[in-house]
Write a protein that holds these residues in place. Structure first.
Motif, PDB file in Angstrom:
ATOM      1  N   PHE A  67      -4.661  -2.208  -5.838  1.00 47.13           N
ATOM      2  CA  PHE A  67      -5.626  -1.563  -5.020  1.00 47.13           C
ATOM      3  C   PHE A  67      -6.743  -0.591  -5.989  1.00 47.13           C
ATOM      4  CE2 PHE A  67      -1.907  -2.117  -2.321  1.00 47.13           C
ATOM      5  CZ  PHE A  67      -2.551  -2.651  -1.155  1.00 47.13           C
ATOM      6  N   GLN A 127      -9.458  -0.677  -0.499  1.00 50.73           N
ATOM      7  CA  GLN A 127      -8.902  -0.032   0.546  1.00 50.73           C
ATOM      8  C   GLN A 127      -9.881   0.997   1.179  1.00 50.73           C
ATOM      9  OE1 GLN A 127      -7.186   3.168  -0.308  1.00 50.73           O
ATOM     10  NE2 GLN A 127      -7.740   3.854   1.638  1.00 50.73           N
ATOM     11  N   TYR A 150       0.738  -1.070  -0.142  1.00 50.48           N
ATOM     12  CA  TYR A 150      -0.099  -0.125  -0.090  1.00 50.48           C
ATOM     13  C   TYR A 150       0.908   1.248   0.000  1.00 50.48           C
ATOM     14  CZ  TYR A 150      -3.346   3.380   1.598  1.00 50.48           C
ATOM     15  OH  TYR A 150      -4.026   4.631   1.646  1.00 50.48           O
TER      16      TYR A 150
END
Length: 261
Positions: A192, A230, A10
């Motif tokens: 993501f 996310q 991330y």
């Protein structure tokens, strides 16, 4: 899920090495800081990642204040619980930043999420594709959060108009009444996609509207081959997301600087 590896991914993919995510947006790397410069006066400006220590932090903070002030723009320093130096929050406060409520960074594997959750009876989920839809989205946002979402509306309309592959938005309607809205922002080239919004007006809370919006966006992500979702979760949404299978990776606190405040 390997939490350490996921947090590292991330940081690397979403915070440090991201591509511009909207019309006219610039992503700049300057003196240990990655910043997002909005493409218009109403767009979001932020410091997304930093690699600082006790010797470099104050000068880096002062430079970002100088830069965004020269543009006449408010900006946000997104401070994460694992960022360094350990006293960076105190340094931001000393520089004139104002903290907003902390949020929890939560991540889930798309394949592990329940994708078939339907909206509750009386609610229809309608894709937002044009200015009329954005107006409904903003109306739901304003009623749910008690804030002015006009700048968000202009930003979403800009994205839908000039970069439609980067965002999908949806509004929950009870008849003609907008009671919730949400969006998913895609990040091509990464693992993501981000879920944003989802606030629901008071009398419709606790009935499954938020869960259905998560499932709706997870289906869109699955269709695009996205691996991970996310969310920067509030205290209200965190328990729901945990039950759906999202894991907590870190906390993030927005520190906002308003020139002239």
């Amino acid at each position: 899920m390997d939490h350490v590896a996921t947090l590292q991914a991330y940081d690397e993919q979403v915070r440090r090495n991201l591509d511009p995510d909207g019309p006219g947006v610039r992503v700049e790397v300057v003196d240990g800081v990655v910043r997002r410069v909005g493409g218009s006066a109403h767009d979001w400006n932020a410091v997304l990642w930093s690699d600082l220590d006790a010797a470099t932090a104050d000068a880096a903070v002062a430079e970002q204040v100088r830069f965004f002030t020269s543009l006449g723009r408010e900006f946000e320093w997104k401070l994460y619980s694992h960022d360094r130096p350990a006293d960076l929050s105190e340094r931001l406060l000393a520089a004139g930043f104002t903290p907003e409520p902390p949020e929890t960074v939560m991540v889930a594997e798309v394949d592990a999420l329940p994708l078939d959750t339907a909206p509750p009876e009386g609610i229809e989920l309608v894709p937002v594709t044009d200015a009329a839809g954005v107006r409904l989205m903003v109306a739901a946002h304003d009623r749910a959060f008690g804030t002015d979402g006009s700048a968000l509306g202009r930003q979403v309309l800009d994205q839908l108009t000039t970069a439609p592959d980067t965002v999908a938005a949806v509004v929950a309607l009870a008849g003609d009444e907008p009671v919730s809205s949400a969006r998913i922002e895609f990040r091509p080239g990464t693992d993501f996609a981000g879920l944003w919004g989802g606030g629901t007006v008071a009398r419709w809370r606790g009935r499954g509207v938020y869960r259905s919006l998560v499932a709706h966006r997870a289906r869109l992500a699955a269709a695009r081959g996205v691996r991970l979702l996310q969310v920067d979760a509030s205290d209200q949404s965190r328990p729901i997301l945990r039950r759906l299978g999202f894991a907590e990776l870190a906390t993030t606190t927005p520190y906002v600087y308003r020139p002239g405040a």
